[in-house]
Design a protein around this motif. Structure first.
Motif, PDB file in Angstrom:
ATOM      1  N   GLU A  73      87.852  74.989-133.684  1.00  0.00           N
ATOM      2  CA  GLU A  73      88.374  76.219-133.080  1.00  0.00           C
ATOM      3  C   GLU A  73      88.878  77.188-134.138  1.00  0.00           C
ATOM      4  O   GLU A  73      88.806  78.397-133.966  1.00  0.00           O
ATOM      5  N   CYS A  74      89.418  76.644-135.232  1.00  0.00           N
ATOM      6  CA  CYS A  74      89.980  77.530-136.256  1.00  0.00           C
ATOM      7  C   CYS A  74      88.900  78.396-136.888  1.00  0.00           C
ATOM      8  O   CYS A  74      89.086  79.577-137.108  1.00  0.00           O
ATOM      9  N   GLU A  75      87.774  77.790-137.221  1.00  0.00           N
ATOM     10  CA  GLU A  75      86.734  78.529-137.931  1.00  0.00           C
ATOM     11  C   GLU A  75      85.575  78.904-137.007  1.00  0.00           C
ATOM     12  O   GLU A  75      84.529  79.356-137.477  1.00  0.00           O
ATOM     13  N   LEU A  76      85.756  78.696-135.715  1.00  0.00           N
ATOM     14  CA  LEU A  76      84.758  79.072-134.712  1.00  0.00           C
ATOM     15  C   LEU A  76      83.383  78.456-134.991  1.00  0.00           C
ATOM     16  O   LEU A  76      82.375  79.164-135.095  1.00  0.00           O
ATOM     17  N   VAL A  77      83.363  77.157-135.132  1.00  0.00           N
ATOM     18  CA  VAL A  77      82.110  76.429-135.284  1.00  0.00           C
ATOM     19  C   VAL A  77      81.718  75.889-133.914  1.00  0.00           C
ATOM     20  O   VAL A  77      82.473  75.126-133.305  1.00  0.00           O
ATOM     21  N   THR A  78      80.543  76.291-133.434  1.00  0.00           N
ATOM     22  CA  THR A  78      80.114  75.816-132.122  1.00  0.00           C
ATOM     23  C   THR A  78      79.342  74.514-132.259  1.00  0.00           C
ATOM     24  O   THR A  78      78.886  74.143-133.343  1.00  0.00           O
ATOM     25  N   ARG A  79      79.195  73.868-131.142  1.00  0.00           N
ATOM     26  CA  ARG A  79      78.425  72.639-131.093  1.00  0.00           C
ATOM     27  C   ARG A  79      77.006  72.875-131.610  1.00  0.00           C
ATOM     28  O   ARG A  79      76.465  72.085-132.389  1.00  0.00           O
ATOM     29  N   GLY A  80      76.417  73.986-131.202  1.00  0.00           N
ATOM     30  CA  GLY A  80      75.059  74.303-131.638  1.00  0.00           C
ATOM     31  C   GLY A  80      74.947  74.430-133.150  1.00  0.00           C
ATOM     32  O   GLY A  80      73.988  73.959-133.761  1.00  0.00           O
ATOM     33  N   MET A  81      75.933  75.068-133.759  1.00  0.00           N
ATOM     34  CA  MET A  81      75.908  75.235-135.217  1.00  0.00           C
ATOM     35  C   MET A  81      75.968  73.876-135.908  1.00  0.00           C
ATOM     36  O   MET A  81      75.253  73.612-136.874  1.00  0.00           O
ATOM     37  N   LEU A  82      76.843  73.040-135.394  1.00  0.00           N
ATOM     38  CA  LEU A  82      77.033  71.730-136.002  1.00  0.00           C
ATOM     39  C   LEU A  82      75.759  70.892-135.868  1.00  0.00           C
ATOM     40  O   LEU A  82      75.321  70.229-136.818  1.00  0.00           O
ATOM     41  N   ASP A 133      71.336  81.312-140.645  1.00  0.00           N
ATOM     42  CA  ASP A 133      71.531  81.217-139.204  1.00  0.00           C
ATOM     43  C   ASP A 133      72.575  80.167-138.833  1.00  0.00           C
ATOM     44  O   ASP A 133      73.176  80.233-137.773  1.00  0.00           O
ATOM     45  N   LEU A 134      72.752  79.194-139.716  1.00  0.00           N
ATOM     46  CA  LEU A 134      73.750  78.162-139.420  1.00  0.00           C
ATOM     47  C   LEU A 134      75.140  78.764-139.287  1.00  0.00           C
ATOM     48  O   LEU A 134      76.014  78.209-138.643  1.00  0.00           O
ATOM     49  N   GLN A 135      75.342  79.901-139.941  1.00  0.00           N
ATOM     50  CA  GLN A 135      76.662  80.535-139.920  1.00  0.00           C
ATOM     51  C   GLN A 135      76.916  81.240-138.605  1.00  0.00           C
ATOM     52  O   GLN A 135      77.991  81.775-138.382  1.00  0.00           O
ATOM     53  N   SER A 136      75.901  81.284-137.782  1.00  0.00           N
ATOM     54  CA  SER A 136      75.954  82.187-136.660  1.00  0.00           C
ATOM     55  C   SER A 136      76.059  81.447-135.331  1.00  0.00           C
ATOM     56  O   SER A 136      75.154  80.720-134.936  1.00  0.00           O
ATOM     57  N   PRO A 137      77.178  81.621-134.615  1.00  0.00           N
ATOM     58  CA  PRO A 137      77.276  81.003-133.288  1.00  0.00           C
ATOM     59  C   PRO A 137      76.113  81.442-132.393  1.00  0.00           C
ATOM     60  O   PRO A 137      75.577  80.635-131.630  1.00  0.00           O
ATOM     61  N   ALA A 138      75.700  82.704-132.517  1.00  0.00           N
ATOM     62  CA  ALA A 138      74.643  83.200-131.647  1.00  0.00           C
ATOM     63  C   ALA A 138      73.290  82.607-132.021  1.00  0.00           C
ATOM     64  O   ALA A 138      72.417  82.432-131.175  1.00  0.00           O
ATOM     65  N   GLY A 139      73.121  82.259-133.311  1.00  0.00           N
ATOM     66  CA  GLY A 139      71.839  81.738-133.770  1.00  0.00           C
ATOM     67  C   GLY A 139      71.613  80.287-133.373  1.00  0.00           C
ATOM     68  O   GLY A 139      70.526  79.756-133.547  1.00  0.00           O
ATOM     69  N   ASN A 140      72.653  79.643-132.862  1.00  0.00           N
ATOM     70  CA  ASN A 140      72.557  78.232-132.503  1.00  0.00           C
ATOM     71  C   ASN A 140      73.157  78.014-131.128  1.00  0.00           C
ATOM     72  O   ASN A 140      74.242  77.455-131.001  1.00  0.00           O
ATOM     73  N   PRO A 141      72.478  78.503-130.107  1.00  0.00           N
ATOM     74  CA  PRO A 141      73.065  78.436-128.775  1.00  0.00           C
ATOM     75  C   PRO A 141      73.316  76.993-128.345  1.00  0.00           C
ATOM     76  O   PRO A 141      72.584  76.080-128.736  1.00  0.00           O
ATOM     77  N   GLY A 142      74.328  76.808-127.563  1.00  0.00           N
ATOM     78  CA  GLY A 142      74.632  75.463-127.067  1.00  0.00           C
ATOM     79  C   GLY A 142      73.563  75.013-126.090  1.00  0.00           C
ATOM     80  O   GLY A 142      72.747  75.798-125.635  1.00  0.00           O
ATOM     81  N   ARG A 143      73.569  73.749-125.786  1.00  0.00           N
ATOM     82  CA  ARG A 143      72.514  73.248-124.917  1.00  0.00           C
ATOM     83  C   ARG A 143      73.082  72.599-123.660  1.00  0.00           C
ATOM     84  O   ARG A 143      72.376  71.913-122.945  1.00  0.00           O
ATOM     85  N   GLY A 144      74.380  72.802-123.464  1.00  0.00           N
ATOM     86  CA  GLY A 144      74.967  72.240-122.247  1.00  0.00           C
ATOM     87  C   GLY A 144      75.094  70.737-122.329  1.00  0.00           C
ATOM     88  O   GLY A 144      75.147  70.158-123.404  1.00  0.00           O
ATOM     89  N   ARG A 145      75.103  70.087-121.174  1.00  0.00           N
ATOM     90  CA  ARG A 145      75.291  68.632-121.148  1.00  0.00           C
ATOM     91  C   ARG A 145      74.057  67.918-121.675  1.00  0.00           C
ATOM     92  O   ARG A 145      72.928  68.236-121.313  1.00  0.00           O
ATOM     93  N   PRO A 146      74.249  66.914-122.508  1.00  0.00           N
ATOM     94  CA  PRO A 146      73.095  66.175-123.007  1.00  0.00           C
ATOM     95  C   PRO A 146      72.524  65.256-121.944  1.00  0.00           C
ATOM     96  O   PRO A 146      73.279  64.696-121.141  1.00  0.00           O
ATOM     97  N   PRO A 147      71.214  65.121-121.888  1.00  0.00           N
ATOM     98  CA  PRO A 147      70.629  64.161-120.956  1.00  0.00           C
ATOM     99  C   PRO A 147      70.960  62.735-121.407  1.00  0.00           C
ATOM    100  O   PRO A 147      71.330  62.515-122.559  1.00  0.00           O
ATOM    101  N   VAL A 148      70.835  61.803-120.488  1.00  0.00           N
ATOM    102  CA  VAL A 148      71.230  60.432-120.799  1.00  0.00           C
ATOM    103  C   VAL A 148      70.316  59.824-121.863  1.00  0.00           C
ATOM    104  O   VAL A 148      70.760  59.215-122.817  1.00  0.00           O
TER     105      VAL A 148
END
Lengths: 420, 587
Positions: free
Chosen positions: B415-424, B485-500
């Motif tokens: 949260e501090c550096e605004l790293v999204t799941r997608g970026m990671l 693009d890794l630096q960009s929250p927008a460049g790595n959109p989240g994918r929601g819940r992972p499938p099983v």
């Protein structure tokens, strides 16, 4: 109180945040809507990404209602709400202010204009057709609890009539009525004057203007600064002479006490003198408890009471409850709800009305449960917009505690809201 | 043993090494780069983030100053997205008023071509309200703030696109030598691949030693003596930005006289202490006190401000003869052709210099290599933007803006550096990952005020899902790192819940080293290492909360497999031997 040694500008107080999430778990707005990501995100976190001279990166901070619950629960004294207010001001400076917010910020002007022909103004604004039009044109929610102009004259109209008959005394106190008492609810001021005179005080009502809070919370800092400075010119000399200044609107008194000087960076000696002179009326009455006559009449009533967010932000405990508790037969039940939702002008805005109603739900439920169990007739709250919201949300009439106190002396009729 | 061949083998994945690989690959050479840890793990990732205008060197080292301003202008084009155009001030504080340095400085700027403009103090204070109001003069220069991780990664990506192969976590264990007495020739290196736990040989016509502070060790493998004096410098970062302009003291370069706005923090640096071992990154108490005291001269209140972290980096200073003060060793770079110098053919060492001049160093190095290997195409790095430069210059608010626009608030891992799941996820998928620290360099994971307090356990969970193959499609364009693009929250959109059940596990995650508990422990230890030297006040409070989370709630001290170690576990250890250097040493 301002203390130059310990006070940190809001932007610096972000360093005090340890990310504990307590503010997030208490924030009533974040709970009600995903449009507001929460005080930690909008405050100390986003602040690290904001920079003067660059485009404002975040718009969601506009969904902060400014209720200050975050500040209240923060164990580290982060000035979250102030940070958000300043961020909103930066947004306004950059993108301009919508006409709607400009209107809502100018409640004093609206009050003045409407008071010229209050019946006409009330009809013009409060008929369903114009509410739909205002909703569509300006974005003011058609259901929102807008006040009605007083049809019996403004507070000052009354004061001028009362002036020759006022109590003359060596003990004097200054009364700050605020815009709502002036134009919409002059009876609150009458009740206050009745109580203060009953306590043996001569009341001084100096020229004054809007405290500036509606503009501050809509991000119009420059205009708010003008209002504050005008008040400083008018009230500063009285403060310097040592008069106490009491107000019946807790948000006005909070603004004069600290919100305006903090947000606007006003830290002069006159400012500090004013800061120290201003009291919320019940804070002052509690402090002057030994001068409070005990000739109460027996009331026999249960009153659900909501301490407004702005009152809690004074950090003075629950003075209204403490004083009302002295009245024989009065049983005050505190709401413990976080916020009524209206947060000044927040709940009037079309896109925020539903959020405000959702936020207020825990308070509305409390009031309605109290009504069911104790057959209460009135609830009480120190802030005018909160009272209007509570009435809107519950259908039960709301009173200022000063009205109840005045009634307890037999000086006031709670039903008709008239002095006796 | 696996053996591969190439024309040029570059040793060292700092900015110099990747610069050489980039340049050489663009010229048409076949290139392999090996780095024993992650890119920019060493000095390139442990500096204050200043892109020099040259102002610092105009009086003392005019050659370096000229190089800096020349390269400064080039990198703003080729690496635009790694650079924030903060501008820089040289300020005369009350301590420095009686000196003739400011006038010499102005004169020397004019002589070296470093643009310098004196401005009114009041104007400077309006721009930087926290600056010491007692400063008497201010000069404006084109300093800037540069992200060393991104600069290195983006350059490496450009090198890969030009055909270079880049192997991280490949440690050179020995140089391969051919010939004998009088005709020694380096023909490659033996390398240990830490991720696959196997040895390999890389044969090359030319080996370029760009190991920075470790260059002496590499050269020593063939008996060449390269005296590197690792000059340790300590830096500290404040919890938020105090200034938006680089602030330099206008005086003879010394300790703690530069304050740089870098992303969300301000960094002050540095000390300069010769150390025997470039791995000796211990931070002395006097160094911290000195940084605070010097910071106070630039920004009143600095010493009481919340400090986030301290770290040390080692300058690869090359010593030709005995010099008493480290800083008097030239900051110019040194190119050693060992064929001419020691009679060892096929071997070049490039060392010294500064991050700002890495491109120039690479150009000169590859020029020399080409003289031996035969000329190819000319150098074009000065005119070739690296991937990501098209995003334009860095601005502080970009991550927040993208999170807002994409409504990605519920995707935040750090949260501090605004790293999204997608970026990671993208970072873990596209870059070899041995520790979470590798991901930190990719996306700034855990670099904010809570220093990993809330993101470490979340990140481990995300990585674990990737490792199990749940829910993420392996990258089909694995050859492209997409670093910018890794630096960009927008460049790595989240994918929601992972499938099983999901696709294949992600292969960039080291196999035999992988253990979620180890990931967790390593990263906590790595973060703790930098907090220990400054753990007072609000940061102490923060660590108390972090301690409750990890030691009390999660009991990480007693997780299973406590004996597991990654190649970096020892490096992350905190040296707890009592410290007897309480005061700044004088000699």
């Amino acid at each position: 109180m301002f203390n130059a040694d310990t006070w940190l500008p809001p932007e610096v107080s972000l360093d005090l945040c340890i990310k504990c999430n307590i503010c997030v778990s208490y924030c009533p707005v974040a709970e009600a809507t995903d449009l507001f990501p929460g005080p930690k995100y909008a405050g100390p976190q986003a602040q690290r990404f904001r920079m003067a001279g660059q485009p404002a990166p975040d718009l969601s901070v506009d969904y902060c209602s400014g209720c200050r619950v975050c500040n209240e629960v923060c164990p580290n004294d982060v000035n979250i709400m102030e940070m958000n207010a300043r961020a909103r001001a930066a947004l306004v400076a950059e993108k301009g202010i919508p006409l709607r917010n400009r209107l809502l910020g100018r409640n004093e002007l609206l009050g003045k204009v409407g008071s010229r022909a209050p019946r006409l103004a009330n009809f013009a604004l409060h008929n369903p057709v114009s509410r739909v039009a205002v909703d569509a044109l300006f974005g003011i929610a058609k259901e929102a609890p807008l006040p009605r102009w007083s049809t019996t004259g403004t507070f000052v109209d009354w004061w001028e009539k009362h002036y020759p008959h006022r109590l003359i005394s060596d003990k004097k106190v200054v009364y700050f009525h605020g815009c709502a008492t002036m134009y919409y609810e002059p009876f609150i001021g009458k009740a206050a004057v009745a109580v203060l005179e009953h306590m043996g005080y001569e009341v001084i009502v100096p020229p004054q203007n809007c405290c500036g809070l509606p503009m501050l919370s809509n991000g119009e800092f420059k205009a708010a600064g003008k209002l504050y400075d005008n008040n400083l010119r008018k009230l500063g000399p009285l403060a310097a002479e040592g008069y106490d200044i009491v107000g019946t609107s807790t948000s006005c008194t909070l603004t004069l006490k600290e919100e305006a000087p903090h947000l606007l960076d006003r830290h002069s000696e006159t400012t500090q003198a004013l800061t120290h002179a201003v009291w919320d009326i019940f804070e002052w009455i509690r402090d002057h408890e030994d001068e409070l006559p005990r000739d109460f009449i027996q009331m026999e009533m249960v009153i659900p009471y909501h301490p407004p967010c702005q009152y809690r932000a004074h950090r003075v405990g629950r003075p209204s409850m403490d004083v009302l508790a002295l009245i024989p037969g009065v049983e005050v039940h505190e709401s413990h709800a976080r916020c009524c939702g209206i947060a000044g002008t927040y709940g009037y805005k079309k896109e925020k009305y539903d959020i405000a109603m959702k936020v207020g739900q825990e308070l509305f439920s409390f009031i309605l449960e109290e009504e069911e169990h104790h057959h209460t007739e009135f609830n009480a709250c120190d802030s005018e917009t909160c009272r209007w919201q509570i009435e809107h949300g519950t259908g039960q009439e709301s009173r200022h505690p000063i009205e109840i106190l005045a009634a307890a002396y037999g000086l006031y009729d709670l039903e008709t809201r008239t002095t006796l | 043993m696996r053996a591969i061949e190439t024309e040029i083998l570059v040793i060292g994945g700092g900015v110099t090494g990747v610069g050489v690989a980039w340049d050489a690959a663009l010229r048409g050479f076949d290139v392999i780069l090996v780095e024993r840890r992650d890119l920019a793990h060493g000095t390139s990732g442990r500096f204050h983030g200043l892109l020099h205008s040259g102002g610092r060197y105009v009086v003392k080292d005019p050659v370096s100053a000229r190089e800096c301003i020349h390269e400064n202008r080039i990198l703003r084009r080729t690496h635009a997205h790694c650079i924030e155009d903060t501008g820089g001030f040289f300020v005369v504080t009350p301590e420095d008023e009686d000196s003739d340095y400011p006038d010499r400085f102005v004169q020397a700027c004019a002589e070296t071509g470093v643009p310098c403009q004196e401005m009114a103090v009041s104007q400077a204070l309006r721009r930087e309200p926290r600056l010491n109001p007692r400063i008497s003069r201010v000069f404006r220069v084109p300093d800037a703030s540069v992200d060393g991780f991104q600069l290195t990664h983006a350059t490496a990506q450009a090198a890969r696109q030009a055909g270079a192969r880049i192997f991280t976590y490949h440690q050179v264990t020995d140089l391969l030598v051919a010939g004998g007495e009088g005709d020694v020739r380096v023909v490659g290196a033996r390398v240990f691949d830490a991720v696959r736990a196997e040895e390999m040989e890389i044969r090359a016509a030319m080996v370029i030693n760009a190991a920075g502070a470790w260059a002496g060790r590499i050269a020593g493998m063939v008996g060449s003596r390269v005296d590197i004096v690792p000059g340790k410098g300590v830096m500290i970062a404040t919890a938020h930005r105090l200034v938006n302009t680089v602030i330099n003291r206008c005086k003879w370069p010394s300790d703690g006289d530069i304050l740089v706005p870098a992303h969300t923090v301000s960094i002050i640096g540095t000390t300069d202490v010769p150390v025997a071992d470039p791995e000796d990154l211990r931070i002395e108490e006097w160094e911290i006190r000195k940084m605070l005291a010097e910071g106070e001269k630039l920004i009143p209140g600095f010493a009481r401000t919340r400090i986030l972290r301290a770290w040390a980096g080692v300058r690869p200073l090359y010593r030709e003869s005995a010099v008493t003060d480290d800083r008097d060793i030239s900051r110019k770079f040194t190119l050693l052709d060992h064929q001419e110098r020691d009679g060892v053919a096929g071997f070049i060492t490039i060392t010294g210099g500064k991050l700002t001049t890495f491109r120039l160093m690479a150009e000169k190095t590859v020029d020399r290599a080409a003289a031996h290997l035969g000329p190819r195409r000319p150098c074009i790095t000065a005119e070739t933007p690296v991937p990501g430069a098209e995003h334009g210059p860095y601005w502080l608010g970009h991550r927040l803006r993208e999170v807002e626009d994409g409504r990605l608030q519920n995707q935040l891992i750090c949260e501090c550096e605004l790293v999204t799941r997608g970026m990671l996820e993208s970072a873990a998928r596209l870059n070899p990952t041995v520790t979470l620290d590798d991901l930190r360099r990719d996306v700034r994971l855990g670099m904010g005020p809570c220093q990993g307090g809330f993101c470490t356990y979340r990140a481990v969970g995300v990585i674990h899902e990737l490792k199990l193959g749940h829910g993420v499609t392996p990258d089909t364009e694995g050859s492209d790192w997409r670093v910018a693009d890794l630096q960009s929250p927008a460049g790595n959109p989240g994918r929601g819940r992972p499938p099983v059940s999901g696709p294949e596990p992600v292969s960039s995650l080291a196999d035999h080293l992988y253990d979620p508990n180890l990931l967790l422990r390593d990263f906590l230890q790595e973060r703790w290492k930098g907090v220990v030297p400054i753990v007072w006040g609000q940061q102490l409070k923060q660590e108390q909360l972090d301690r409750l989370i990890y030691l009390s709630i999660m009991n990480v001290d007693h997780l299973p497999d406590a004996g597991l170690k990654s190649p970096l576990s020892d490096f992350y250890g905190v040296d707890v031997t009592p410290n007897d250097v309480l005061e700044e040493p004088h000699d």
